[in-house]
Each structure stands twice: as structure tokens, then as C-alpha cells.
Design an enzyme around this catalytic site. Structure first.
Site, PDB file in Angstrom:
ATOM      1  N   GLU A   1     -17.509   4.871  25.025  1.00 41.79           N
ATOM      2  CA  GLU A   1     -16.283   4.057  24.998  1.00 41.79           C
ATOM      3  C   GLU A   1     -16.345   3.062  23.849  1.00 41.79           C
ATOM      4  O   GLU A   1     -17.361   2.400  23.635  1.00 41.79           O
ATOM      5  CB  GLU A   1     -16.152   3.326  26.336  1.00 41.79           C
ATOM      6  CG  GLU A   1     -14.736   3.202  26.808  1.00 41.79           C
ATOM      7  CD  GLU A   1     -14.116   4.563  27.126  1.00 41.79           C
ATOM      8  OE1 GLU A   1     -13.406   5.111  26.254  1.00 41.79           O
ATOM      9  OE2 GLU A   1     -14.356   5.056  28.238  1.00 41.79           O
ATOM     10  N   HIS A   2     -15.222   2.980  23.127  1.00 41.65           N
ATOM     11  CA  HIS A   2     -15.107   2.126  21.943  1.00 41.65           C
ATOM     12  C   HIS A   2     -16.136   2.516  20.871  1.00 41.65           C
ATOM     13  O   HIS A   2     -16.604   1.669  20.110  1.00 41.65           O
ATOM     14  CB  HIS A   2     -15.223   0.638  22.330  1.00 41.65           C
ATOM     15  CG  HIS A   2     -14.010   0.157  23.081  1.00 41.65           C
ATOM     16  ND1 HIS A   2     -12.852  -0.228  22.445  1.00 41.65           N
ATOM     17  CD2 HIS A   2     -13.753   0.053  24.408  1.00 41.65           C
ATOM     18  CE1 HIS A   2     -11.953  -0.578  23.355  1.00 41.65           C
ATOM     19  NE2 HIS A   2     -12.478  -0.405  24.556  1.00 41.65           N
TER      20      HIS A   2
ATOM     21  N   GLY B   1       0.373   4.361  30.976  1.00 40.98           N
ATOM     22  CA  GLY B   1      -0.278   3.049  30.886  1.00 40.98           C
ATOM     23  C   GLY B   1      -1.569   2.947  31.675  1.00 40.98           C
ATOM     24  O   GLY B   1      -2.121   1.870  31.843  1.00 40.98           O
TER      25      GLY B   1
ATOM     26  N   ASP C   1      -8.567  10.512  21.844  1.00 38.42           N
ATOM     27  CA  ASP C   1      -7.550  11.006  22.787  1.00 38.42           C
ATOM     28  C   ASP C   1      -6.864  12.243  22.232  1.00 38.42           C
ATOM     29  O   ASP C   1      -6.635  13.228  22.933  1.00 38.42           O
ATOM     30  CB  ASP C   1      -6.501   9.922  23.061  1.00 38.42           C
ATOM     31  CG  ASP C   1      -7.123   8.604  23.464  1.00 38.42           C
ATOM     32  OD1 ASP C   1      -8.321   8.586  23.815  1.00 38.42           O
ATOM     33  OD2 ASP C   1      -6.407   7.580  23.417  1.00 38.42           O
TER      34      ASP C   1
END
Ligand code: GLA
Length: 412
Positions: free
Chosen positions: A40-41, A136, A186
Site C-alpha cells: 500500500e502506497h 468511494g 488500480d
């Protein structure tokens, strides 16, 4: 995934096409949401990620048009929009990207721009779009829509599907057309996903390694029912910290630094930037180890690495939230849980848990009750196998053996 339940997005896209245009579509395409198991990130630091495509997906039923016009009915929004493919050729054509009333059509228009910008000649189409990727929630609902529109253009225009090139183009839609500074993860997992596998992606050269998900475990996505706020500015802030840290370390990207490099430079780094860099460097190492553990069927190790990822995102990268921490704690205390962490950009949205297959039902029951007691929110749980990436699907009544070719999609 290809369920004919009347409320499935596949059935809704087909019905919406007939309702909007009074005839049958000639093509059907699908593009999945995604969940990231670990990494992640790291994507915007040229690092490694290990996501999988979800069964939840955006679907478009379509028929090509000869006049270069796209008409798109969005079933979820009850709205229809029209644009001219030629008019979307220049980025100056971007008009109302941030208009809350006209905004959704900016995704398809941006896709038309990016595909033409990479050299494709596009045929217009009549289309109907429906999706069951929650919006979202950090499951890449917008990448799914972009990729579904790209797959619709590929079907109508007849160009080959090259996942890394398509993913780069869709990232440009986000970065340059919509104005969101996301990385490549993504779009690439959505374009290139392989059924039954997570993908280890090297975000520097975009090489992909499918890693089979072992039998006996399930991936459970837990939606906190909280939505991110101010995520854009916090995301940009984290990116800037990583860039500064890489500069001090004298490397092109944090992907190129090891824990020892960081320790040696500690005195020269801003203390907050040091913690941000520590997360990224540790997370890259965890992600590579996680892919090895997954390939070896060592699900206990993978679970521990997921737990460590959450701690690092919470304490060093500071992108978790009270709701995410509560749902991760509830998941870890539930039966059959091997590991749990927040997933996606953070600040709300979803967590992901690795759960022993035979314990999924008691896991979901226990985790949602405990989360409600701790937070007052109702969690939703999505149990998903790893799905295939975006591409054409068979229309109803078609011979299943005649499933449309998947173009240049790599399956191994
Ligand atoms: C968002 C972005 C991705 C990635 C994640 C964090 O989902 O779109 O590119 O940076 O956050 O891993």
C-alpha cells in the site's frame, strides 16, 4: 460473476441497453474492481503491489455507431450522456470535470481522449453501464468504469487489449483529465487481472507475476461504511514526503532504498518524512515476501505480513482511521482470521482479511457484530474469489465455447 440475477450489473446493463435503445446490444464488456492484499502506497514509489481483481465489476452492453458519437446510459445514476469522440481528442475539450452535475461523463470522455492520444482510431457506440463496485469505498470503482469504457471502445473499434499500455492511458485519465494523482495499481490490476490469482506487480517496469490463491483461504473485504474525506490532499502530501525522502537518500525512488540506507540517512531526514519512508521501504519488502509466502501456500506468514502492513500504515504512514482500526481489530478477533489490514488509499473505506475458508460465515458474523459494538457502524462484507481483468464477455444466448477472444491479455 456472470450471474443472471435480475439485479446483477450484467443483467442491469443488458436491460438498460434495451430500455434506452429499443434493440439488442452486439457486445458486452466487463471491468472489475480490485482489492489490494498488500503493497500500500508503494505504487507511486516505483515499488511492488499484490492486488487481485474482484468479482464486483462495471459492465457495459453496447452496439457500435457509424458516426463517431458515444451515447451512454448509466443505470446506477438513471442518467444518459452523449459526446462526440472527435471533440474529446484534445485535452482542452475538458470542460466540466469537476461539475458535480455533469461530472460522471468526464470519465468516458477522458477515456476517449487518452485512447486517441495513444494513437487509437475510435468508433463510437450506444452503451449502457451498470456497476456493483461500491463507490468511494477504496475498491477502484472509477478505474472499473474507465476500464469498462476502454473495453467498450476496444470491442467497437477492434484494437488489441495491451494491459500495461491501457493501464498507463487510464492512469493519465485520472491524473490529467479528472485531476486525481493516483498511481498505476488500480488500472493495471483491473486491466490485467487473472482469475484465481493475485498479481505481483512491479510498478516500475509494469511486469506482472500471477500468484495463485491457495485453496482453503478466502479473501474477505470489510467495508467500514465510512467514506474518505480530504483524501486527495493527504494523498498528495504523502507523495510529496516520499519524493523529498528519495531526494535526501539520493535515489530515483524509494523503491531503490533499503532499510540500512534509511538508517544511515536518519539524521538528515525530516522526522515525519523518515517515518513515511520507513513505511514504503518496509512495505516493499513485505510485499515481495508476501508473494513468496502465497506462492508457497504459507498463508499464516501472509497473514502476519498483512498485520504488519496495517501497523505500518497506521503508525508510520498515518493513513488509517478509527473506523479502519476498529474493523481490523474486530476481524483479527473473529474465528478463522489469518491477518487483516486496511486496503486502498486509507482514511475510510475498506479493510481486507485473509480467512480460513471453512470459517468464513462465523468470521463475518463475529467481525460485523464486534465492529458495530466498537464503532456504531454497520459493516458490509464482500467475499470474493480473484476474478479476471477487463475484457469482452458472452452475450446471453451465445455459445459459451464462443467466448469472445481476450485480445492480448496475458494469462500466465
Ligand atoms: C489509491 C491509488 C493507488 C494507490 C493506493 C494506495 O487506491 O489510486 O494508485 O496509490 O491508493 O496504495
Amino acid at each position: 460473476m456472470t450471474s443472471m440475477a435480475p439485479d446483477s450489473p450484467r443483467a442491469r446493463a443488458l436491460a438498460a441497453f434495451r430500455a434506452a435503445y429499443g434493440r439488442a446490444p452486439t457486445h458486452l464488456v466487463r471491468a472489475p474492481g480490485r482489492v489490494n492484499l498488500i503493497g500500500e502506497h508503494t505504487d507511486y514509489n516505483d515499488g511492488f503491489v499484490l492486488p487481485m481483481a474482484l468479482e464486483r465489476a462495471a459492465w457495459i452492453a453496447l452496439a457500435p455507431r457509424p458516426d463517431g458519437v458515444v451515447r451512454l446510459a448509466a443505470d446506477d445514476l438513471g442518467q444518459q450522456g452523449t459526446f462526440d469522440v472527435a471533440a474529446a481528442r484534445s485535452r482542452d475539450a475538458r470542460g466540466d470535470a469537476r461539475d458535480p452535475h455533469g461530472g460522471w461523463l468526464e470519465y468516458p470522455r477522458g477515456v476517449a481522449w487518452a485512447l486517441q492520444d495513444m494513437g487509437h482510431t475510435l468508433t463510437g457506440f450506444d452503451g449502457a453501464l451498470a456497476s456493483d463496485v461500491p463507490r468511494g469505498a477504496g475498491l477502484s470503482s472509477s478505474a472499473a468504469v474507465e476500464l469498462a469504457v476502454a473495453a467498450a471502445f476496444a470491442a467497437a473499434s477492434g484494437f488489441a487489449w495491451d494491459p500495461p499500455a491501457i493501464a498507463r492511458a487510464m492512469q493519465r485519465v485520472e491524473n490529467l483529465w479528472v485531476g486525481v494523482q493516483s498511481g498505476i495499481m488500480d488500472q493495471l490490476i483491473g486491466a490485467a487481472g487473472v482469475a484465481g490469482h493475485a498479481l505481483l506487480i512491479d510498478c516500475r517496469d509494469l511486469s506482472l507475476r500471477p500468484v495463485p490463491l491457495p485453496d482453503g483461504v478466502s479473501v474477505v473485504v470489510l467495508d467500514t461504511d465510512t467514506r474518505r474525506t480530504l483524501v486527495g490532499s493527504a494523498y498528495d502530501d504523502r507523495r510529496a514526503a516520499c519524493t523529498r525522502a528519495a531526494r535526501v537518500l539520493g535515489v530515483p525512488a524509494l523503491r531503490d532504498a533499503a532499510a540500512e540506507d534509511l538508517a544511515a540517512a536518519a539524521g538528515r531526514l525530516d522526522p515525519v518524512d523518515l517515518r513515511r519512508a520507513r513505511h514504503v521501504i518496509g512495505e516493499n519488502a513485505r510485499t515481495l515476501e508476501a508473494a513468496q509466502a502465497l506462492a508457497a501456500g504459507d498463508v499464516a506468514r501472509l497473514g502476519h505480513l498483512m498485520d504488519a502492513s496495517h501497523e505500518s500504515l497506521r503508525d508510520d504512514y498515518e493513513v488509517s482511521s478509527a473506523a479502519l482500526d476498529a474493523i481490523v481489530a474486530a476481524a483479527r478477533a473473529a474465528p478463522g482470521c489469518l491477518g487483516a489490514r486496511m486496503t486502498g488509499a486509507g482514511f475510510g473505506g475498506c479493510a481486507v482479511a485473509l480467512v480460513r475458508h471453512d470459517a468464513v460465515d462465523p468470521f463475518v458474523a463475529s467481525a460485523t457484530v464486534a465492529y458495530r459494538a466498537a464503532s456504531g457502524h454497520d459493516a458490509r462484507a464482500y467475499v470474493s474469489t480473484a476474478a479476471a481483468g477487463a475484457g469482452p464477455e458472452a452475450l446471453p444466448g451465445a455459445d459459451p465455447a464462443m467466448r469472445p477472444a481476450r485480445g492480448a491479455i496475458m494469462e500466465s
